[in-house]
Scaffold this active site. Sequence first.
Site, short mmCIF file in Angstrom:
data_model
loop_
_atom_site.label_atom_id
_atom_site.label_comp_id
_atom_site.label_asym_id
_atom_site.label_seq_id
_atom_site.Cartn_x
_atom_site.Cartn_y
_atom_site.Cartn_z
N TYR A 32 1.02 -1.28 -0.41
CA TYR A 32 -0.23 0.13 -0.19
C TYR A 32 1.23 0.86 0.04
O TYR A 32 2.07 1.52 1.21
CB TYR A 32 -0.91 -0.23 1.85
CG TYR A 32 -1.89 1.05 1.48
CD1 TYR A 32 -2.63 1.37 0.97
CD2 TYR A 32 -1.61 2.08 2.64
CE1 TYR A 32 -3.88 2.34 0.47
CE2 TYR A 32 -2.11 3.39 2.13
CZ TYR A 32 -3.80 3.59 2.13
OH TYR A 32 -4.20 4.37 1.62
N ASP A 91 9.08 2.62 -0.15
CA ASP A 91 7.88 3.28 0.52
C ASP A 91 8.37 2.81 2.52
O ASP A 91 8.24 1.44 2.89
CB ASP A 91 6.47 3.22 0.25
CG ASP A 91 5.56 3.76 1.71
OD1 ASP A 91 6.02 3.94 2.81
OD2 ASP A 91 4.41 3.27 0.49
N LYS A 143 3.89 9.33 8.31
CA LYS A 143 3.60 9.69 9.86
C LYS A 143 4.35 9.61 11.15
O LYS A 143 4.83 10.10 11.96
CB LYS A 143 2.39 9.04 10.14
CG LYS A 143 2.33 7.26 9.98
CD LYS A 143 0.74 7.37 9.82
CE LYS A 143 0.91 5.82 8.90
NZ LYS A 143 -0.27 5.33 8.19
N1 HOZ Z 1 -1.12 2.91 6.02
C1 HOZ Z 1 -2.46 2.91 7.50
C2 HOZ Z 1 -2.85 1.67 7.67
N2 HOZ Z 1 -1.58 0.91 7.13
C3 HOZ Z 1 -3.97 3.10 6.54
C4 HOZ Z 1 -4.57 4.02 7.77
C5 HOZ Z 1 -5.31 4.94 7.30
O1 HOZ Z 1 -5.68 4.41 6.22
O2 HOZ Z 1 -6.38 5.08 7.82
#
Ligand code: HOZ
Length: 434
Positions: free
Chosen positions: A144, A239, A267
Site C-alpha cells: 500500500y 516506501d 507519519k
Molecule cells: N497506512 C495505514 C494502515 N496501514 C492506513 C491508515 C488509514 O488508512 O487510516
Amino acid sequence: MTSTHSDALFQAALTLFPGGVNSPVRAFAAVGGTPRFLTRGEGSRVWDADGREYIDYLGSWGPLIAGHAHPAIVTAVTRAAARGTSFGAPNSYELELGRLIKQAMPSMELMRFVNSGTEAAMSAVRLARAVTKRDLAIKFAGCYHGHADGMLVNAGSGPLTLGCPSSPGVPAAVAAQTMVVDYNDTDALRAVFAQRGDQIACAIVEPVAANMGLVPPQSGFLSELRALTRSHGALLIFDEVITGFRLGLGGAQARYQVSPDLTCLGKIIGGGLPVGAFGGRAEIMERLAPLGDVYQAGTLSGNPVAMAAGAAQIRVLCEPGAYERLERTSEALEAGLRAAFKECDIPAQLHRIGSIFGFFFNAEAVRDLEGVRRSDAKMYARFFHAMLERGVYLAPSAFEVGFVSLAHSPSDIQNTVAAAADALATLGQRSRRS
Ligand code: HOZ
C-alpha cells in the site's frame, strides 16, 4: 459488550461522514461492531468515550513509537504552536527535522516535506517518471502506497480490508501504467524486466510489506530488485512510511543494506502529526520545482508544529539504548504470544520484525498476498474482539499490523500475553464446539 457513548457518537458521526469515519480502516467494517471513539492517550494506553482503558498496539497506525502524548513531543508542539501554527514560508523547524532525517538516512541527500505518505509516494513516482522519461511503475500485490490513483491497484491496507484493492474511479488508462508483481516473487520480477525493462520508470515497494499483515522480504528479494532496477535504468523507490525510524534510525534500507534511489516517509516523522517526506539522490531531487520542472507543492508542507513534533520524537529515538529497549520489549511480546498460540489448537503464524508484529490465522507459511488471502480473517475478527474485551487494542483488520512502543512496559506485555492466552483458549473451545 455494549459501548454506550461510542455507539451514540458513531450514530452522530454517520450523519456527518461516509461510514461515520474519516478513514475507512477505522470503521470496524471488517471485524464488526462499533468503532471505539477514543478520548485520550497516554504512554502505552488509550481510553474510549466510555472510560474503558486499553493497552494500545495500533499506535495511530505506527507513528507513535514513543507512546501517546510523550512529554518531550507535547512540549515541542506547545512551544511551536505558541509561535505560530503555519507560515507558508521557510522556517527553521524544517531544517532541524531535515538534518535529523538526513543523518539517519544518508540516501536522502535532498528531501521535500509533504503532508502524508500518500503525497510522498505520489510525488516520488511522478519524479521518477520525469527523470527516466518513462511511464510504467511496478508495484507489488498487497503493498500500500497511499490512495493516489496510480497506487490503488491491487493495494493492501484499507482497500484490501474492504475488498476494493483496485478502486473504481481510477481511470483505466492510469491503472494501466501500474504493473503489479507478486511480493517476494523474484522470478516474476526478472520476467517483467526482461519483457518491458526499457519502459519501466520505477519500482515502488514496502521493503517489509506491512499493509497486508506483516510479510517480511525473503532473502535476496530486495537486492535483486535493486540490481534489476539499476541495470534497466529504472529508479527504486522504498516506501518506508511504516519501516522508516521504526526498524532503527536508518529504517529498512539500513537493516537490509539496500540503498534506494528515492525514499518515502510518512507519519512517524511527525510524531503523530500529519507529515510525510520523499527524498533521495541530489541529481534526482534537483529536478523538482523550483530548481527543475517537475511540479510539487503544499501550503502546509514543512508545517512548523508538525516539524517540531517530528524532531522531538526523533531525538527521543536517538537516545542511547532506545531501539535496544524496543527490541527487548518486542521480543518478550513475541515469546509470550508464541507460547499462547502453542497452547491453543488454532493454526496461526506470528510474524515480527523489530517492533512490528502481525498474525495470520493460517496453518501454512505466508510470503505473499495469496498466502495472506488464505488466512482466516473471521478468526482474526473474533480474536480482535476477544482482545478488545480484555483491554488490548489491536488493528481492526486482519490485514494490518501491530506496533510496540517505547512506552510499553514489562507489565503491559505480561497483561497482553495473559489476555491473548485467555482469548485464544476461549476461541479454541468455541471452534472445537462448532
Ligand atoms: N497506512 C495505514 C494502515 N496501514 C492506513 C491508515 C488509514 O488508512 O487510516
